[in-house]
Design a protein around this motif. Sequence first.
Motif, PDB file in Angstrom:
ATOM      1  N   TYR A  46       0.837  -1.196   0.000  1.00  0.00           N
ATOM      2  CA  TYR A  46       0.000   0.000   0.000  1.00  0.00           C
ATOM      3  C   TYR A  46       0.872   1.245   0.000  1.00  0.00           C
ATOM      4  O   TYR A  46       1.865   1.305   0.710  1.00  0.00           O
ATOM      5  N   ILE A  47       0.482   2.210  -0.827  1.00  0.00           N
ATOM      6  CA  ILE A  47       1.201   3.472  -0.871  1.00  0.00           C
ATOM      7  C   ILE A  47       0.231   4.606  -0.572  1.00  0.00           C
ATOM      8  O   ILE A  47      -0.972   4.480  -0.774  1.00  0.00           O
ATOM      9  N   ASP A  73     -13.349  -2.153 -11.120  1.00  0.00           N
ATOM     10  CA  ASP A  73     -13.147  -3.007  -9.942  1.00  0.00           C
ATOM     11  C   ASP A  73     -12.033  -2.473  -9.049  1.00  0.00           C
ATOM     12  O   ASP A  73     -12.116  -2.516  -7.823  1.00  0.00           O
ATOM     13  N   TYR A  74     -10.987  -1.955  -9.666  1.00  0.00           N
ATOM     14  CA  TYR A  74      -9.872  -1.396  -8.895  1.00  0.00           C
ATOM     15  C   TYR A  74     -10.307  -0.124  -8.168  1.00  0.00           C
ATOM     16  O   TYR A  74      -9.917   0.102  -7.020  1.00  0.00           O
ATOM     17  N   ILE A  75     -11.138   0.684  -8.814  1.00  0.00           N
ATOM     18  CA  ILE A  75     -11.680   1.885  -8.155  1.00  0.00           C
ATOM     19  C   ILE A  75     -12.504   1.482  -6.942  1.00  0.00           C
ATOM     20  O   ILE A  75     -12.393   2.096  -5.877  1.00  0.00           O
ATOM     21  N   LYS A  76     -13.319   0.438  -7.076  1.00  0.00           N
ATOM     22  CA  LYS A  76     -14.102  -0.052  -5.929  1.00  0.00           C
ATOM     23  C   LYS A  76     -13.181  -0.456  -4.780  1.00  0.00           C
ATOM     24  O   LYS A  76     -13.464  -0.193  -3.615  1.00  0.00           O
ATOM     25  N   ILE A  81     -10.950   0.571   0.621  1.00  0.00           N
ATOM     26  CA  ILE A  81      -9.789   0.751   1.506  1.00  0.00           C
ATOM     27  C   ILE A  81      -9.840   2.108   2.201  1.00  0.00           C
ATOM     28  O   ILE A  81      -9.491   2.233   3.369  1.00  0.00           O
ATOM     29  N   ASN A  82     -10.310   3.130   1.478  1.00  0.00           N
ATOM     30  CA  ASN A  82     -10.323   4.496   2.005  1.00  0.00           C
ATOM     31  C   ASN A  82     -11.677   4.917   2.585  1.00  0.00           C
ATOM     32  O   ASN A  82     -11.861   6.089   2.905  1.00  0.00           O
ATOM     33  N   THR A  94      -5.006  12.829   0.716  1.00  0.00           N
ATOM     34  CA  THR A  94      -4.139  11.657   0.575  1.00  0.00           C
ATOM     35  C   THR A  94      -5.007  10.415   0.684  1.00  0.00           C
ATOM     36  O   THR A  94      -5.826  10.315   1.590  1.00  0.00           O
ATOM     37  N   ILE A  95      -4.821   9.504  -0.275  1.00  0.00           N
ATOM     38  CA  ILE A  95      -5.551   8.230  -0.231  1.00  0.00           C
ATOM     39  C   ILE A  95      -4.539   7.089  -0.238  1.00  0.00           C
ATOM     40  O   ILE A  95      -3.377   7.260  -0.623  1.00  0.00           O
TER      41      ILE A  95
END
Length: 101
Positions: A46-47, A73-76, A81-82, A94-95
Amino acid sequence: MKKIRIKNRRRFIMSIVVLLLVVQFLFNLTIGFDHAEGKASTDYKYISYEIKRNDTLWNIASLYKPSYETIPDYIKEIKTINNMQSNLIRTGETIIVPIIE
């Protein structure tokens, strides 16, 4: 060539089905298939990503997404996560973004 005669057809078919299920299970196990999510399991790193002017979740996702995953799917995943409810992001925020090692 010698012919093979099957004496009990039902037993033979059931044996083939069981064998195929075992082979499929072992194959899924060896590639690290995640049955709960339905996608290949990976080790994410994670960054922290600081939102810049004109950034969107779409262009951030297109930069970091794995090749097997779709951008939506990656946006979801990023939103989950955020703890994000919408696609709205603001400059300077920052996310956390998952990336594959």
